[in-house]
Structures are given as structure tokens and as C-alpha cells.
Design a protein around this motif. Structure first.
Motif, PDB file in Angstrom:
ATOM      1  N   MET A  70       0.829  -1.207   0.000  1.00 20.04           N
ATOM      2  CA  MET A  70       0.000   0.000   0.000  1.00 20.04           C
ATOM      3  C   MET A  70       0.863   1.256   0.000  1.00 20.04           C
ATOM      4  O   MET A  70       0.614   2.213  -0.748  1.00 20.04           O
ATOM      5  CB  MET A  70      -0.935  -0.014   1.213  1.00 20.04           C
ATOM      6  CG  MET A  70      -2.021  -1.077   1.150  1.00 20.04           C
ATOM      7  SD  MET A  70      -2.964  -1.231   2.702  1.00 20.04           S
ATOM      8  CE  MET A  70      -3.924   0.292   2.666  1.00 20.04           C
ATOM      9  N   LEU A  71       1.897   1.267   0.829  1.00 18.62           N
ATOM     10  CA  LEU A  71       2.768   2.442   0.904  1.00 18.62           C
ATOM     11  C   LEU A  71       3.616   2.587  -0.350  1.00 18.62           C
ATOM     12  O   LEU A  71       3.780   3.697  -0.876  1.00 18.62           O
ATOM     13  CB  LEU A  71       3.660   2.336   2.144  1.00 18.62           C
ATOM     14  CG  LEU A  71       2.953   2.650   3.468  1.00 18.62           C
ATOM     15  CD1 LEU A  71       3.725   2.075   4.637  1.00 18.62           C
ATOM     16  CD2 LEU A  71       2.790   4.159   3.649  1.00 18.62           C
ATOM     17  N   ARG A  72       4.163   1.491  -0.845  1.00 15.38           N
ATOM     18  CA  ARG A  72       4.974   1.548  -2.072  1.00 15.38           C
ATOM     19  C   ARG A  72       4.174   2.145  -3.225  1.00 15.38           C
ATOM     20  O   ARG A  72       4.662   3.035  -3.935  1.00 15.38           O
ATOM     21  CB  ARG A  72       5.430   0.138  -2.457  1.00 15.38           C
ATOM     22  CG  ARG A  72       6.483  -0.459  -1.576  1.00 15.38           C
ATOM     23  CD  ARG A  72       6.645  -1.945  -1.875  1.00 15.38           C
ATOM     24  NE  ARG A  72       7.205  -2.208  -3.192  1.00 15.38           N
ATOM     25  CZ  ARG A  72       7.189  -3.416  -3.765  1.00 15.38           C
ATOM     26  NH1 ARG A  72       6.619  -4.439  -3.157  1.00 15.38           N
ATOM     27  NH2 ARG A  72       7.741  -3.572  -4.955  1.00 15.38           N
ATOM     28  N   GLU A  73       2.983   1.656  -3.418  1.00 14.34           N
ATOM     29  CA  GLU A  73       2.177   2.094  -4.558  1.00 14.34           C
ATOM     30  C   GLU A  73       1.750   3.550  -4.423  1.00 14.34           C
ATOM     31  O   GLU A  73       1.798   4.327  -5.385  1.00 14.34           O
ATOM     32  CB  GLU A  73       0.964   1.180  -4.708  1.00 14.34           C
ATOM     33  CG  GLU A  73       1.327  -0.245  -5.127  1.00 14.34           C
ATOM     34  CD  GLU A  73       0.161  -1.203  -5.032  1.00 14.34           C
ATOM     35  OE1 GLU A  73      -0.983  -0.734  -4.802  1.00 14.34           O
ATOM     36  OE2 GLU A  73       0.384  -2.419  -5.185  1.00 14.34           O
ATOM     37  N   ALA A  74       1.335   3.935  -3.223  1.00 15.26           N
ATOM     38  CA  ALA A  74       0.879   5.313  -3.019  1.00 15.26           C
ATOM     39  C   ALA A  74       2.027   6.299  -3.193  1.00 15.26           C
ATOM     40  O   ALA A  74       1.870   7.356  -3.822  1.00 15.26           O
ATOM     41  CB  ALA A  74       0.253   5.453  -1.636  1.00 15.26           C
ATOM     42  N   LEU A  75       3.188   5.980  -2.640  1.00 18.53           N
ATOM     43  CA  LEU A  75       4.321   6.902  -2.722  1.00 18.53           C
ATOM     44  C   LEU A  75       4.910   6.945  -4.124  1.00 18.53           C
ATOM     45  O   LEU A  75       5.387   7.996  -4.576  1.00 18.53           O
ATOM     46  CB  LEU A  75       5.388   6.494  -1.697  1.00 18.53           C
ATOM     47  CG  LEU A  75       4.990   6.747  -0.235  1.00 18.53           C
ATOM     48  CD1 LEU A  75       5.908   5.998   0.710  1.00 18.53           C
ATOM     49  CD2 LEU A  75       4.997   8.246   0.079  1.00 18.53           C
ATOM     50  N   ALA A  76       4.880   5.820  -4.837  1.00 15.08           N
ATOM     51  CA  ALA A  76       5.391   5.809  -6.211  1.00 15.08           C
ATOM     52  C   ALA A  76       4.595   6.746  -7.118  1.00 15.08           C
ATOM     53  O   ALA A  76       5.112   7.267  -8.104  1.00 15.08           O
ATOM     54  CB  ALA A  76       5.366   4.385  -6.774  1.00 15.08           C
ATOM     55  N   ALA A  77       3.318   6.964  -6.773  1.00 11.43           N
ATOM     56  CA  ALA A  77       2.454   7.832  -7.572  1.00 11.43           C
ATOM     57  C   ALA A  77       2.531   9.292  -7.144  1.00 11.43           C
ATOM     58  O   ALA A  77       1.890  10.151  -7.755  1.00 11.43           O
ATOM     59  CB  ALA A  77       1.004   7.344  -7.480  1.00 11.43           C
ATOM     60  N   CYS A  78       3.315   9.590  -6.113  1.00 10.14           N
ATOM     61  CA  CYS A  78       3.425  10.956  -5.586  1.00 10.14           C
ATOM     62  C   CYS A  78       4.611  11.645  -6.254  1.00 10.14           C
ATOM     63  O   CYS A  78       5.772  11.224  -6.087  1.00 10.14           O
ATOM     64  CB  CYS A  78       3.603  10.912  -4.067  1.00 10.14           C
ATOM     65  SG  CYS A  78       3.748  12.522  -3.279  1.00 10.14           S
ATOM     66  N   THR A  91      16.257  -3.776  -1.101  1.00  7.34           N
ATOM     67  CA  THR A  91      16.983  -2.566  -1.437  1.00  7.34           C
ATOM     68  C   THR A  91      15.998  -1.449  -1.778  1.00  7.34           C
ATOM     69  O   THR A  91      14.787  -1.622  -1.631  1.00  7.34           O
ATOM     70  CB  THR A  91      17.945  -2.821  -2.612  1.00  7.34           C
ATOM     71  OG1 THR A  91      18.794  -1.677  -2.799  1.00  7.34           O
ATOM     72  CG2 THR A  91      17.192  -3.136  -3.900  1.00  7.34           C
ATOM     73  N   VAL A  92      16.524  -0.318  -2.200  1.00  8.65           N
ATOM     74  CA  VAL A  92      15.678   0.851  -2.460  1.00  8.65           C
ATOM     75  C   VAL A  92      14.947   0.688  -3.791  1.00  8.65           C
ATOM     76  O   VAL A  92      15.364  -0.086  -4.663  1.00  8.65           O
ATOM     77  CB  VAL A  92      16.506   2.150  -2.471  1.00  8.65           C
ATOM     78  CG1 VAL A  92      17.263   2.301  -1.163  1.00  8.65           C
ATOM     79  CG2 VAL A  92      17.478   2.181  -3.651  1.00  8.65           C
ATOM     80  N   GLU A  93      13.857   1.441  -3.943  1.00  8.61           N
ATOM     81  CA  GLU A  93      13.086   1.434  -5.180  1.00  8.61           C
ATOM     82  C   GLU A  93      12.965   2.876  -5.693  1.00  8.61           C
ATOM     83  O   GLU A  93      12.149   3.645  -5.197  1.00  8.61           O
ATOM     84  CB  GLU A  93      11.691   0.841  -4.954  1.00  8.61           C
ATOM     85  CG  GLU A  93      11.714  -0.645  -4.657  1.00  8.61           C
ATOM     86  CD  GLU A  93      10.317  -1.256  -4.638  1.00  8.61           C
ATOM     87  OE1 GLU A  93       9.327  -0.500  -4.540  1.00  8.61           O
ATOM     88  OE2 GLU A  93      10.217  -2.490  -4.715  1.00  8.61           O
ATOM     89  N   PRO A  94      13.789   3.267  -6.676  1.00 10.51           N
ATOM     90  CA  PRO A  94      13.644   4.588  -7.274  1.00 10.51           C
ATOM     91  C   PRO A  94      12.322   4.681  -8.040  1.00 10.51           C
ATOM     92  O   PRO A  94      11.851   3.690  -8.599  1.00 10.51           O
ATOM     93  CB  PRO A  94      14.835   4.683  -8.229  1.00 10.51           C
ATOM     94  CG  PRO A  94      15.772   3.591  -7.814  1.00 10.51           C
ATOM     95  CD  PRO A  94      14.917   2.517  -7.241  1.00 10.51           C
ATOM     96  N   THR A  95      11.745   5.865  -8.068  1.00  8.57           N
ATOM     97  CA  THR A  95      10.509   6.054  -8.833  1.00  8.57           C
ATOM     98  C   THR A  95      10.798   6.443 -10.285  1.00  8.57           C
ATOM     99  O   THR A  95       9.882   6.500 -11.107  1.00  8.57           O
ATOM    100  CB  THR A  95       9.644   7.156  -8.197  1.00  8.57           C
ATOM    101  OG1 THR A  95      10.372   8.396  -8.239  1.00  8.57           O
ATOM    102  CG2 THR A  95       9.278   6.808  -6.761  1.00  8.57           C
TER     103      THR A  95
END
Length: 323
Positions: A70-78, A91-95
Motif C-alpha cells: 500500500m505504501l509503495r504504490e501510493a508513494l510511487a504515484a506521488c 533494497t531501495v526502489e527509485p521512482t
């Protein structure tokens, strides 16, 4: 009835850098959605183990996975978010976004998830760092806690609450029946003195001698060197134990122990130590590794770095440092 200020209005009234209000709004909205999912429990099939193991070699609960996504998807769209890191990810996930006025968000999606199947408090912890205009990789996230532009947590308990700082004090919000975070506390301040401590006493035989001395002094009460009686509290979720300290004072200790002598501690610096330390300091308390070194001054070397933690009422942390 008092008219309570909404989270987004509170954020809008602060002096914050460009883009940060949008990031905090998304975090608030997602934590409200997580609160509803946690409340659903078995009714929405969210309880129990997922059958997966995370990068910490810990068994993941279903809700660990659900809330992380939920957090990954919401923040990726911000738009202002350039990258995310989670306690549950390797590891990290760049947008894929770069430029000016960007942010990196780190989070523990469900702190205390071992509590969920017994309906005890759990929460979400988050930290927001400035992003450089360069490459978004693990090195970009390895910033000391002093660099945080915001930190907070949501606590899912008898009431769902969100506690937030942008470096301008600490405010608390309660989730209403319409899903809005309404401000119910401003300028939270931790009393300098306390008679409460939180530590997992079952690990006592593994602690270093200074930790044992400090706790023994507390347990001896008014007849011992401290000259006052203490109560012990332990919820087994850092987010709940820290919330108690912000509401009424106390200390929380999770020290190094001899079972893993090469590891500095149990808790994670980037996902737990740094955001909680910023909140505690902003509320007038102290947050250290050993009673002396401030957590926020630790220079991280690894994304999933562990750390010893001693935080809470200032005078009591000083007493711990002298033990």
C-alpha cells in the motif's frame, strides 16, 4: 464542540520546503487506509503468516506484505517522491523521477506485526529525507537522521492516531469516523522526569553491565540508589511504547546484547531509530544509542543497519548514561 484542525490544513500552515506537504498528505491518506485494513483483521483475510521471509530473515505476516505494498504504490504515484525504502524490501526502489525538491521516504509498514493476531497495538513508522538531483541508489538514502525533513508514525490501537514532526515541534492527530486525521494535540512535550521504563526483561542475562546496573537501580525503587519507585511497561511494539512516552513520559530501552555480539542492536536505524529520535528530540526528550551518542548523529553505512536505542525523558536518559 472544539473545531479540530485537519492534517492537511495543519501541514499547510507550516513553513515546509516545496513538495513536502504533498508527500505528507499521501502518507496520511495511506495510513488512514491501513487503519481500515488492520481493523478488518480476519474479516478481510489479513491475519496470519504470509509464508515469506524478509531481508531481515524474519517471517512476514500477511499484513506486513499488504501494508508494504500500500505504501509503495501510493508513494510511487506521488510526484515529489524520488525513491522509497522499506524494512520489508531488500533494497531501495527509485521512482524514476529526479530534479529539484524531491524526497526519499523510508518506512516500517507495520511495526509490532507479531501483535496483530492478538489484537494488540501496531503501527506504521516513516522518515522523509531530501533527495539530491543525482542518482537515486542506496547511497542516496544513507544520510544521518539530522537530515530528516519530516518523521512520524501512525498507531492503530483503541483509537488510530498519527504523530508528526517537520522539525517544528510535534503534533498528534486522531482518525475520525469519516477517515480524516484531526489534530488533537499540539507541541507535545515529554516530562524530563519519569517513574516508568520499558525494556524486555527476558533478555536481562544478555545485557552489558551498565544496562543491568541501571535497570537494577530502577527495580530497587525508593530503597535503592534512585530513591523512587518505578513501573515497567512493555507493549512489544516500538511505536506503542514510544507513543506512551510522548503522551506521559518514560524511557524505552532496546540495548545491545551478547547473543549477537557483532551487531550493534536489534532495531533498525533508518526505519525506526531515526524517525523516533527526531520525534523524541522535538518533544524535549533525548534519543541515544547508549545514553550519550545521539541517534540522529549516527552516520549510516548500511540501509538495514541495526542500532541500540535508549530514548525518552531527558533526566532519566542522563541517569542511564551514568550507570
Amino acid at each position: 464542540m472544539t473545531a479540530h484542525v485537519r492534517l492537511n490544513d495543519h501541514i499547510g500552515a507550516l513553513d515546509t520546503p516545496e513538495g513536502l506537504p504533498a508527500v505528507l498528505a499521501v502518507l496520511g491518506e495511506t495510513c488512514a487506509a491501513i487503519s481500515r485494513t488492520v481493523a478488518g483483521g480476519a474479516l478481510v483475510g489479513a491475519l496470519g503468516a504470509s509464508g515469506q521471509v524478509n531481508v531481515q530473515d524474519e517471517e512476514q505476516k500477511k499484513l506486513d506484505v499488504i501494508t508494504n505494498d500500500m505504501l509503495r504504490e501510493a508513494l510511487a504515484a506521488c510526484a515529489p517522491v524520488f525513491g522509497v525504502a522499506s524494512e520489508e524490501l531488500d533494497t531501495v526502489e527509485p521512482t524514476g523521477r529526479t530534479g529539484d525538491h524531491g524526497y526519499l521516504v523510508l518506512f516500517d509498514p507495520l511495526d509490532g506485526s507479531s501483535n496483530i493476531d492478538i489484537n494488540a497495538p501496531v503501527g506504521t513508522i516513516f522518515s522523509v529525507l531530501p533527495a539530491s538531483s543525482g542518482q537515486i541508489d542506496e547511497a542516496a538514502f544513507l544520510q544521518p537522521g539530522r537530515n530528516q525533513v519530516a518523521a512520524g508514525y501512525a498507531l492503530y490501537g483503541a483509537q488510530s492516531m498519527l504523530v508528526l514532526t517537520t522539525g517544528q515541534g510535534v503534533a498528534a492527530f486522531t482518525l475520525d469516523v469519516d477517515g480524516q486525521w484531526l489534530r488533537t494535540g499540539e507541541d507535545l512535550a515529554i516530562p524530563a522526569d519519569t517513574r516508568e521504563f520499558a525494556i524486555n526483561m527476558s533478555n536481562q542475562r544478555h545485557w552489558a553491565e551498565p544496562v543491568r546496573r541501571y535497570i537494577e537501580g530502577c527495580l530497587e525503587g525508593k530503597d535503592g540508589p534512585r530513591g523512587k519507585d518505578f513501573n515497567m511497561r512493555w507493549v512489544a511494539a516500538m511505536v506503542a511504547d514510544v507513543h506512551r512516552i510522548l503522551m506521559r513520559g518514560g524511557v524505552f530501552l532496546y540495548p545491545w546484547d551478547a547473543r549477537e555480539p557483532d551487531r550493534a542492536g536489534k532495531l533498525r536505524l533508518m526505519y525506526e531509530g531515526n524517525p523516533m529520535a527526531l520525534l523524541i528530540e522535538q518533544a524535549g526528550g533525548k534519543a541515544t544509542t547508549d545514553g550519550k551518542q545521539p541517534i540522529l548523529d549516527v552516520r549510516p553505512t548500511e540501509l538495514h543497519q541495526r542500532i541500540a536505542v535508549a530514548l525518552g525523558s531527558a533526566k532519566e536518559i542522563d541517569a542511564f548514561a551514568e550507570a
